[in-house]
Design a protein around this motif. Structure first.
Motif, PDB file in Angstrom:
ATOM      1  N   UNK A  57      15.586   4.003 -13.307  1.00 45.78           N
ATOM      2  CA  UNK A  57      14.944   4.941 -14.222  1.00 45.78           C
ATOM      3  C   UNK A  57      13.987   5.857 -13.467  1.00 45.78           C
ATOM      4  N   UNK A  58      13.727   7.050 -14.003  1.00 47.43           N
ATOM      5  CA  UNK A  58      12.782   7.962 -13.358  1.00 47.43           C
ATOM      6  C   UNK A  58      11.369   7.374 -13.327  1.00 47.43           C
ATOM      7  N   UNK A  59      10.550   7.895 -12.440  1.00 47.44           N
ATOM      8  CA  UNK A  59       9.144   7.497 -12.353  1.00 47.44           C
ATOM      9  C   UNK A  59       8.306   8.542 -13.081  1.00 47.44           C
TER      10      UNK A  59
ATOM     11  N   UNK B  52      15.651   9.941 -21.230  1.00 51.95           N
ATOM     12  CA  UNK B  52      14.323   9.332 -21.224  1.00 51.95           C
ATOM     13  C   UNK B  52      13.237  10.339 -20.876  1.00 51.95           C
ATOM     14  N   UNK B  53      13.547  11.244 -19.992  1.00 50.20           N
ATOM     15  CA  UNK B  53      12.564  12.265 -19.603  1.00 50.20           C
ATOM     16  C   UNK B  53      12.184  13.134 -20.791  1.00 50.20           C
TER      17      UNK B  53
ATOM     18  N   UNK C 268      11.878   2.710 -31.566  1.00 50.50           N
ATOM     19  CA  UNK C 268      12.899   3.184 -30.652  1.00 50.50           C
ATOM     20  C   UNK C 268      14.173   2.361 -30.807  1.00 50.50           C
ATOM     21  N   UNK C 269      15.305   3.050 -30.928  1.00 50.71           N
ATOM     22  CA  UNK C 269      16.601   2.391 -31.015  1.00 50.71           C
ATOM     23  C   UNK C 269      17.294   2.503 -29.671  1.00 50.71           C
ATOM     24  N   UNK C 270      17.702   1.375 -29.122  1.00 55.62           N
ATOM     25  CA  UNK C 270      18.333   1.360 -27.806  1.00 55.62           C
ATOM     26  C   UNK C 270      19.621   0.557 -27.853  1.00 55.62           C
ATOM     27  N   UNK C 271      20.627   1.047 -27.165  1.00 52.34           N
ATOM     28  CA  UNK C 271      21.882   0.306 -27.055  1.00 52.34           C
ATOM     29  C   UNK C 271      21.820  -0.713 -25.937  1.00 52.34           C
ATOM     30  N   UNK C 272      20.713  -0.715 -25.166  1.00 54.29           N
ATOM     31  CA  UNK C 272      20.554  -1.638 -24.041  1.00 54.29           C
ATOM     32  C   UNK C 272      19.248  -2.397 -24.206  1.00 54.29           C
ATOM     33  N   UNK C 273      19.182  -3.181 -25.256  1.00 54.76           N
ATOM     34  CA  UNK C 273      17.937  -3.885 -25.577  1.00 54.76           C
ATOM     35  C   UNK C 273      17.543  -4.861 -24.469  1.00 54.76           C
ATOM     36  N   UNK C 274      18.543  -5.416 -23.758  1.00 56.97           N
ATOM     37  CA  UNK C 274      18.251  -6.409 -22.729  1.00 56.97           C
ATOM     38  C   UNK C 274      17.655  -5.782 -21.476  1.00 56.97           C
ATOM     39  N   UNK C 275      17.721  -4.460 -21.374  1.00 60.04           N
ATOM     40  CA  UNK C 275      17.200  -3.778 -20.196  1.00 60.04           C
ATOM     41  C   UNK C 275      15.688  -3.644 -20.321  1.00 60.04           C
ATOM     42  N   UNK C 276      14.960  -4.532 -19.647  1.00 58.11           N
ATOM     43  CA  UNK C 276      13.498  -4.542 -19.737  1.00 58.11           C
ATOM     44  C   UNK C 276      12.882  -3.309 -19.098  1.00 58.11           C
ATOM     45  N   UNK C 277      13.652  -2.605 -18.277  1.00 64.75           N
ATOM     46  CA  UNK C 277      13.105  -1.427 -17.608  1.00 64.75           C
ATOM     47  C   UNK C 277      12.695  -0.349 -18.604  1.00 64.75           C
ATOM     48  N   UNK C 278      13.451  -0.179 -19.697  1.00 61.73           N
ATOM     49  CA  UNK C 278      13.085   0.820 -20.694  1.00 61.73           C
ATOM     50  C   UNK C 278      11.740   0.494 -21.317  1.00 61.73           C
TER      51      UNK C 278
END
Length: 354
Positions: free
Chosen positions: A46-48, A80-81, A104-114
């Motif tokens: 993900x971007x910084x 995300x930006x 926030x609705x996400x299709x990648x809920x398991x991705x803790x990075x978001x």
């Protein structure tokens, strides 16, 4: 803090506005900045982003559950930006920023990075992330004129009322390619007049172009809008009475039209047309200032477009062209400089400052 623009003064206005937004002036009635720093990306790709200032409520703001303003958006790594810029714009222009509650609705809920990315960028933000099950729309999506419109997350707004908590009765749904330049509380306060959706309505648009000849030549389908005065509205900015949405089973109504589309191909534009089929001509119109849309150009080339004259509370880069991509390519449209001051992406901010 809505703008009023006359086309003849547009070039001067853009320059002055960019300066003002890069060096905002705060008052006791608006949020105040507390700190600004740079955070590191926890992991992944993900971007910084810079850490955003902390914005605090004014003295007249309440702090109870009834004072919350619920805002729903989707979370996608590719956008995300834009999401970060949209959040910052709402907080910066809100009189009561601490009352904003984000869903926030996400299709990648398991991705803790978001989660980590939002939390580290906005440490004081009131937000929750909900998993959107993409399988809900697998097999229901028909290919449209642009691949980005075919992503399952683009259809998440249809299921919003079933995903967010039951005690949330109203929500503002917003796309990620926009910035709000007015107090979002004004949009929240719209009188729904017993309608399920409130949004800016555009009755001068050529409504017939959103559906194919198959639709208009079918004697049964073409009767859909009888006894209605259907007008175009953009689903990227909507106030939704989610209680009424649930009670009226509107998710099922939209899905029914998606099923017709799979069989007969009655439209070409992603998730927008089924909303129009269900709701056009039966929504609460909102002032056009709340969706200056189409700034991303058309869906094929995304060529530059200018602003329409009049007051502006929300700038929306709907269409193919996204401001962060055009800025990074060093071929921005003039309008993209109105988005740039809200960009928290570290590399982009360094380029702007240096």
């Amino acid at each position: 803090m809505a703008f009023w623009i006359r086309s003849s003064y547009l070039p001067l206005f853009l320059g002055l506005l960019s300066i003002l937004l890069l060096h905002p002036v705060t008052s006791t009635a608006t949020a105040t900045a507390v700190r600004l720093g740079v955070v590191r990306r926890p992991s992944g790709s993900l971007p910084i982003f810079h850490e955003a200032p902390a914005f605090r409520n004014g003295g007249e703001c309440g702090s109870g559950h009834n004072n919350l303003i619920h805002v729903a958006m989707t979370l996608d790594a590719n956008y995300l930006r834009g999401t970060m810029a949209a959040i910052l714009s709402m907080l910066q222009h809100s009189t009561c920023p601490e009352n904003l509650s984000f869903h926030f609705l996400s299709a990648h809920f398991a991705d803790a990075d978001l989660f980590s990315s939002i939390k580290s960028t906005f440490p004081y933000l009131n937000f929750k992330i909900y998993r959107f099950d993409s399988s809900l729309v697998y097999g229901k999506i028909s290919r449209s004129i642009r691949q980005a419109l075919d992503q399952p997350l683009n259809y998440a707004r249809i299921y919003l009322a079933d995903i967010i908590p039951a005690d949330v009765g109203r929500v503002i749904y917003l796309d990620s390619d926009l910035v709000v330049v007015d107090d979002i509380a004004k949009l929240w306060a719209v009188d729904m007049e017993n309608k399920v959706v409130a949004a800016p309505e555009y009755c001068r648009a050529n409504f017939t172009q959103y559906f194919t000849e198959v639709f208009w030549l079918d004697p049964d389908l073409s009767k859909t809008f009888q006894e209605r005065n259907p007008c175009y509205f953009n689903t990227g900015v909507m106030v939704m009475d989610v209680d009424k949405w649930r009670e009226g089973r509107y998710t099922e109504k939209v899905e029914e039209w998606m099923a017709v589309q799979k069989k007969k191909r009655i439209y070409r534009l992603g998730s927008l047309p089924p909303f129009l089929l269900v709701l056009a001509g039966n929504i609460k119109p909102v002032d056009h200032r709340w969706n200056q849309h189409g700034l991303g150009g058309d869906n094929f080339e995304g060529k530059c477009r200018g602003l329409h004259p009049g007051p502006i509370s929300l700038l929306h880069w709907s269409g193919k062209g996204k401001p962060w991509l055009r800025l990074d390519s060093r071929k921005p449209c003039t309008i993209d400089y109105l988005w740039a001051p809200y960009d928290l992406y570290r590399s982009s901010r360094q380029w702007l400052e240096g």
